[in-house]
Design an enzyme around this catalytic site. Structure first.
Site, PDB file in Angstrom:
ATOM      1  N   HIS A  72       0.843  -1.204   0.000  1.00 43.79           N
ATOM      2  CA  HIS A  72       0.000   0.000   0.000  1.00 43.79           C
ATOM      3  C   HIS A  72       0.874   1.248   0.000  1.00 43.79           C
ATOM      4  O   HIS A  72       1.810   1.350   0.781  1.00 43.79           O
ATOM      5  CB  HIS A  72      -0.908   0.021   1.241  1.00 43.79           C
ATOM      6  CG  HIS A  72      -2.138  -0.818   1.075  1.00 43.79           C
ATOM      7  ND1 HIS A  72      -3.254  -0.684   1.857  1.00 43.79           N
ATOM      8  CD2 HIS A  72      -2.422  -1.793   0.179  1.00 43.79           C
ATOM      9  CE1 HIS A  72      -4.173  -1.543   1.457  1.00 43.79           C
ATOM     10  NE2 HIS A  72      -3.694  -2.235   0.460  1.00 43.79           N
ATOM     11  N   TYR A 200      -9.154   5.283   8.043  1.00 39.43           N
ATOM     12  CA  TYR A 200      -9.278   5.582   9.474  1.00 39.43           C
ATOM     13  C   TYR A 200     -10.344   6.668   9.587  1.00 39.43           C
ATOM     14  O   TYR A 200     -10.113   7.804   9.175  1.00 39.43           O
ATOM     15  CB  TYR A 200      -7.956   6.102  10.035  1.00 39.43           C
ATOM     16  CG  TYR A 200      -6.869   5.055  10.154  1.00 39.43           C
ATOM     17  CD1 TYR A 200      -6.644   4.402  11.361  1.00 39.43           C
ATOM     18  CD2 TYR A 200      -6.050   4.722   9.075  1.00 39.43           C
ATOM     19  CE1 TYR A 200      -5.639   3.444  11.494  1.00 39.43           C
ATOM     20  CE2 TYR A 200      -5.045   3.765   9.185  1.00 39.43           C
ATOM     21  CZ  TYR A 200      -4.854   3.135  10.406  1.00 39.43           C
ATOM     22  OH  TYR A 200      -3.856   2.183  10.518  1.00 39.43           O
ATOM     23  N   PRO A 292      -3.948   0.003  18.842  1.00 36.88           N
ATOM     24  CA  PRO A 292      -3.672  -0.406  17.453  1.00 36.88           C
ATOM     25  C   PRO A 292      -3.771   0.723  16.422  1.00 36.88           C
ATOM     26  O   PRO A 292      -3.366   0.524  15.277  1.00 36.88           O
ATOM     27  CB  PRO A 292      -4.717  -1.492  17.180  1.00 36.88           C
ATOM     28  CG  PRO A 292      -5.751  -1.342  18.233  1.00 36.88           C
ATOM     29  CD  PRO A 292      -5.124  -0.690  19.398  1.00 36.88           C
ATOM     30  N   LYS A 296       1.322  -0.189  15.194  1.00 39.46           N
ATOM     31  CA  LYS A 296       2.717  -0.226  15.623  1.00 39.46           C
ATOM     32  C   LYS A 296       3.114  -1.457  16.453  1.00 39.46           C
ATOM     33  O   LYS A 296       4.305  -1.727  16.619  1.00 39.46           O
ATOM     34  CB  LYS A 296       3.036   1.044  16.450  1.00 39.46           C
ATOM     35  CG  LYS A 296       3.127   2.289  15.588  1.00 39.46           C
ATOM     36  CD  LYS A 296       4.420   2.316  14.788  1.00 39.46           C
ATOM     37  CE  LYS A 296       4.406   3.282  13.639  1.00 39.46           C
ATOM     38  NZ  LYS A 296       4.117   2.694  12.327  1.00 39.46           N
ATOM     39  N   TYR A 384       4.120   6.577  10.218  1.00 42.41           N
ATOM     40  CA  TYR A 384       3.307   5.409   9.866  1.00 42.41           C
ATOM     41  C   TYR A 384       4.146   4.347   9.165  1.00 42.41           C
ATOM     42  O   TYR A 384       4.026   3.153   9.465  1.00 42.41           O
ATOM     43  CB  TYR A 384       2.125   5.833   8.989  1.00 42.41           C
ATOM     44  CG  TYR A 384       1.039   4.787   8.909  1.00 42.41           C
ATOM     45  CD1 TYR A 384      -0.098   4.866   9.700  1.00 42.41           C
ATOM     46  CD2 TYR A 384       1.163   3.697   8.053  1.00 42.41           C
ATOM     47  CE1 TYR A 384      -1.084   3.896   9.632  1.00 42.41           C
ATOM     48  CE2 TYR A 384       0.180   2.722   7.985  1.00 42.41           C
ATOM     49  CZ  TYR A 384      -0.939   2.829   8.779  1.00 42.41           C
ATOM     50  OH  TYR A 384      -1.911   1.857   8.722  1.00 42.41           O
TER      51      TYR A 384
HETATM   52  C1  LIG Z   1      -6.813  -7.528  18.666  1.00 43.74           C
HETATM   53  C2  LIG Z   1      -5.421  -7.054  18.370  1.00 43.74           C
HETATM   54  C3  LIG Z   1      -5.181  -6.332  17.197  1.00 43.74           C
HETATM   55  C4  LIG Z   1      -3.904  -5.889  16.915  1.00 43.74           C
HETATM   56  N1  LIG Z   1      -3.688  -5.167  15.778  1.00 43.74           N
HETATM   57  C5  LIG Z   1      -2.438  -4.764  15.467  1.00 43.74           C
HETATM   58  C6  LIG Z   1      -2.157  -4.064  14.261  1.00 43.74           C
HETATM   59  O1  LIG Z   1      -3.041  -3.789  13.456  1.00 43.74           O
HETATM   60  N2  LIG Z   1      -0.877  -3.720  13.988  1.00 43.74           N
HETATM   61  C7  LIG Z   1       0.143  -4.036  14.845  1.00 43.74           C
HETATM   62  O2  LIG Z   1       1.308  -3.732  14.531  1.00 43.74           O
HETATM   63  N3  LIG Z   1      -0.092  -4.675  16.015  1.00 43.74           N
HETATM   64  C8  LIG Z   1      -1.361  -5.050  16.340  1.00 43.74           C
HETATM   65  N4  LIG Z   1      -1.580  -5.732  17.490  1.00 43.74           N
HETATM   66  C9  LIG Z   1      -0.459  -5.986  18.374  1.00 43.74           C
HETATM   67  C10 LIG Z   1       0.330  -7.211  17.932  1.00 43.74           C
HETATM   68  O3  LIG Z   1      -0.529  -8.284  17.702  1.00 43.74           O
HETATM   69  C11 LIG Z   1       1.340  -7.536  19.038  1.00 43.74           C
HETATM   70  O4  LIG Z   1       2.130  -6.395  19.237  1.00 43.74           O
HETATM   71  C12 LIG Z   1       2.201  -8.749  18.704  1.00 43.74           C
HETATM   72  O5  LIG Z   1       1.449  -9.918  18.776  1.00 43.74           O
HETATM   73  C13 LIG Z   1       3.380  -8.836  19.670  1.00 43.74           C
HETATM   74  O6  LIG Z   1       4.063 -10.044  19.461  1.00 43.74           O
HETATM   75  P1  LIG Z   1       4.797 -10.776  20.672  1.00 43.74           P
HETATM   76  O7  LIG Z   1       5.382 -11.998  20.067  1.00 43.74           O
HETATM   77  O8  LIG Z   1       5.682  -9.813  21.367  1.00 43.74           O
HETATM   78  O9  LIG Z   1       3.641 -11.134  21.700  1.00 43.74           O
HETATM   79  P2  LIG Z   1       2.438 -12.180  21.552  1.00 43.74           P
HETATM   80  O10 LIG Z   1       1.930 -12.203  20.160  1.00 43.74           O
HETATM   81  O11 LIG Z   1       1.491 -11.849  22.651  1.00 43.74           O
HETATM   82  O12 LIG Z   1       3.112 -13.581  21.828  1.00 43.74           O
HETATM   83  C14 LIG Z   1       3.503 -13.967  23.121  1.00 43.74           C
HETATM   84  C15 LIG Z   1       3.487 -15.487  23.203  1.00 43.74           C
HETATM   85  O13 LIG Z   1       3.949 -15.882  24.485  1.00 43.74           O
HETATM   86  C16 LIG Z   1       3.114 -16.918  24.986  1.00 43.74           C
HETATM   87  N5  LIG Z   1       3.186 -16.907  26.461  1.00 43.74           N
HETATM   88  C17 LIG Z   1       2.583 -16.049  27.304  1.00 43.74           C
HETATM   89  N6  LIG Z   1       2.908 -16.330  28.578  1.00 43.74           N
HETATM   90  C18 LIG Z   1       3.735 -17.391  28.532  1.00 43.74           C
HETATM   91  C19 LIG Z   1       4.410 -18.152  29.526  1.00 43.74           C
HETATM   92  N7  LIG Z   1       4.289 -17.859  30.827  1.00 43.74           N
HETATM   93  N8  LIG Z   1       5.176 -19.178  29.127  1.00 43.74           N
HETATM   94  C20 LIG Z   1       5.328 -19.470  27.802  1.00 43.74           C
HETATM   95  N9  LIG Z   1       4.695 -18.792  26.823  1.00 43.74           N
HETATM   96  C21 LIG Z   1       3.922 -17.770  27.185  1.00 43.74           C
HETATM   97  C22 LIG Z   1       1.737 -16.614  24.430  1.00 43.74           C
HETATM   98  O14 LIG Z   1       0.904 -17.763  24.353  1.00 43.74           O
HETATM   99  C23 LIG Z   1       2.079 -16.058  23.046  1.00 43.74           C
HETATM  100  O15 LIG Z   1       2.091 -17.049  22.045  1.00 43.74           O
HETATM  101  C24 LIG Z   1      -2.851  -6.173  17.816  1.00 43.74           C
HETATM  102  C25 LIG Z   1      -3.099  -6.886  18.986  1.00 43.74           C
HETATM  103  C26 LIG Z   1      -4.363  -7.328  19.272  1.00 43.74           C
HETATM  104  C27 LIG Z   1      -4.609  -8.092  20.544  1.00 43.74           C
END
Ligand SMILES: Cc1cc2nc3c(=O)[nH]c(=O)nc-3n(C[C@H](O)[C@H](O)[C@H](O)COP(=O)(O)OP(=O)(O)OC[C@H]3O[C@@H](n4cnc5c(N)ncnc54)[C@H](O)[C@@H]3O)c2cc1C
Length: 389
Positions: A72, A200, A292, A296, A384
């Site tokens: 995009h 948006y 969201p 980011k 962005y």
């Molecule tokens: C509804 C929603 C919409 C979103 N939309 C956007 C968007 O449009 N753009 C964007 O950039 N970001 C968005 N985000 C944010 C984005 O999804 C997160 O920033 C991203 O998932 C972060 O990745 P992570 O691997 O750090 O954490 P997570 O994806 O949360 O992964 C963490 C992992 O650790 C595991 N875990 C937790 N506790 C333990 C434990 N004690 N022991 C072992 N494993 C454990 C969990 O099961 C999970 O699989 C959104 C989030 C949500 C909830």
């Protein structure tokens, strides 16, 4: 040592860190609480900054993204009577990629399987120990049996509710938080997008976002009170409310269909400092959450991984600890700027319950300023598409 780096959490940050380290010959073990099917069922982010795109390519997982993702060049910001186009490419020379987090995670799992990385699913009661010793260790329970791994470093990639951040003593952590008084109700539906780019939309009824995954799969959101439940929102009610919040020219192109996923996410800004505690490093949502608006969250997880994989590689391969000493400061510098942008976008586009009439005027004026000032549009576009690493 059993392995060089134990990674807690098999979400996008844990998998990407492991993938990059493995490609440099560094051994990792990933401990994940949930099943792989559960991790892959979470519908979350969909927009990748160009820096994230390049990181995924560098990690050897860019092929399907490049084939199936949508590039995009810009986005729209609207209210009842203005539709402002932000042309990222003309303003910054950069673009973004529409490619779902689920797909990124799927690609990373496949690549990690091909490398033979140990990913242990279903771990419980994870404990991170000996962080100030010559080597760290991680204990966990699997199928009722307690196990222990020793390692040089631990990466806490376990999201907001994980155990890693809480391992840092409370009196040594500083937490900064803003909780917004609303959430986003999102649906996924096999219908065509209303526009070629994201919209948006700020309306007197509240915010809406028209997003997409591909030519026949949309992700659409409306701002809802925190007290609302998913069951309160039939598909018909959702589409009706969504179309009322869109500008007329987009609403008239709306095609509705059954939702295949529906969920409510609360909005929060949160940062925990520092990101390093002895041999433990916090990465991604374990350390910070953004609302969201501005897309980011996933992208910040990727930039944390960029800084940490460089730092761990230098420490483990060349004995150079400068990077690990500097990781927290380097990552936080970028995190706080993304926090500011996400907060600013959220404030500019949402209606706050109980707000005065001045607040709505400020939102209108912000949009008008964007419509009339190329400098303002360039500033938004620069943030962005992603600030440099
Ligand atoms: C509804 C929603 C919409 C979103 N939309 C956007 C968007 O449009 N753009 C964007 O950039 N970001 C968005 N985000 C944010 C984005 O999804 C997160 O920033 C991203 O998932 C972060 O990745 P992570 O691997 O750090 O954490 P997570 O994806 O949360 O992964 C963490 C992992 O650790 C595991 N875990 C937790 N506790 C333990 C434990 N004690 N022991 C072992 N494993 C454990 C969990 O099961 C999970 O699989 C959104 C989030 C949500 C909830």
């Amino acid at each position: 040592m059993d392995t060089q780096v134990v990674i807690i959490g098999g979400g996008p940050s844990g998998l990407l860190l492991s993938q990059l380290l493995n490609r440099e010959g560094i051994a990792t073990v990933i401990l994940e609480r949930s099943s792989r099917a559960h991790v892959l069922s979470r519908i979350r982010a969909g927009i990748l900054e160009w820096g994230s795109v390049e990181m995924l390519r560098e990690a050897g997982v860019g092929a399907r993204m490049d084939r199936e993702g949508f590039v995009h060049d810009g986005t729209y910001l609207t209210d009842e009577d203005q539709m402002v186009h932000i042309d990222f490419h003309a303003l910054t020379g950069k673009r973004v990629m529409v490619y779902g987090q689920t797909e990124v995670t799927q690609d990373l799992y496949r690549a990690q399987d091909a490398m033979g990385t140990t990913i242990v699913h279903g771990v419980e009661d994870v404990r991170i120990l000996d962080l100030d010793g010559a080597q760290a260790s991680v204990e966990y329970v699997l199928n009722g049996e307690r196990k222990r791994l020793s390692c040089a470093y631990v990466a806490g990639c376990d999201g907001f509710h994980g155990v890693s951040r809480k391992t840092i003593p409370e009196d040594r952590r500083r937490e900064f938080e803003r909780v917004y008084p609303f959430g986003w109700l999102g649906i996924l539906s096999h219908t065509p997008p209303v526009s070629d780019e994201l919209i948006y939309a700020n309306s007197p009824r509240g915010f809406a976002l028209a997003s997409m995954r591909n030519a026949n799969l949309v992700r659409c959101y409306v701002q809802v009170p925190l007290s609302d439940k998913v069951e309160d929102w039939s598909d018909a009610r959702f589409w009706d409310e969504f179309s009322r919040r869109l500008p007329a020219q987009a609403a008239e192109r709306l095609v509705t269909g059954p939702s295949i996923e529906k969920s409510i996410a609360p909005l929060r800004s949160f940062v925990s400092e520092p990101l390093r505690w002895g041999r433990l490093f916090l990465v991604g949502d374990a350390a910070h959450i953004v609302p969201p608006t501005g897309a980011k969250g996933l992208n910040l997880a990727v930039s944390d991984v960029f800084y940490l994989h460089q730092a761990l590689s230098a420490a483990l391969k060349a004995g150079d600890e400068t990077g690990i000493d500097g990781y927290s400061g380097r990552a936080l510098n970028r995190i706080w700027k993304a926090m500011r942008f996400s907060w600013q976008m959220t404030t500019m586009l949402h209606r706050f319950d109980g707000e005065d009439s001045f607040a709505a005027q400020m939102r209108r004026a912000s949009l008008r300023h964007l419509a009339e000032s190329e400098t303002a549009r360039r500033d938004l576009a620069e943030n962005y598409v992603g600030l440099p690493y």
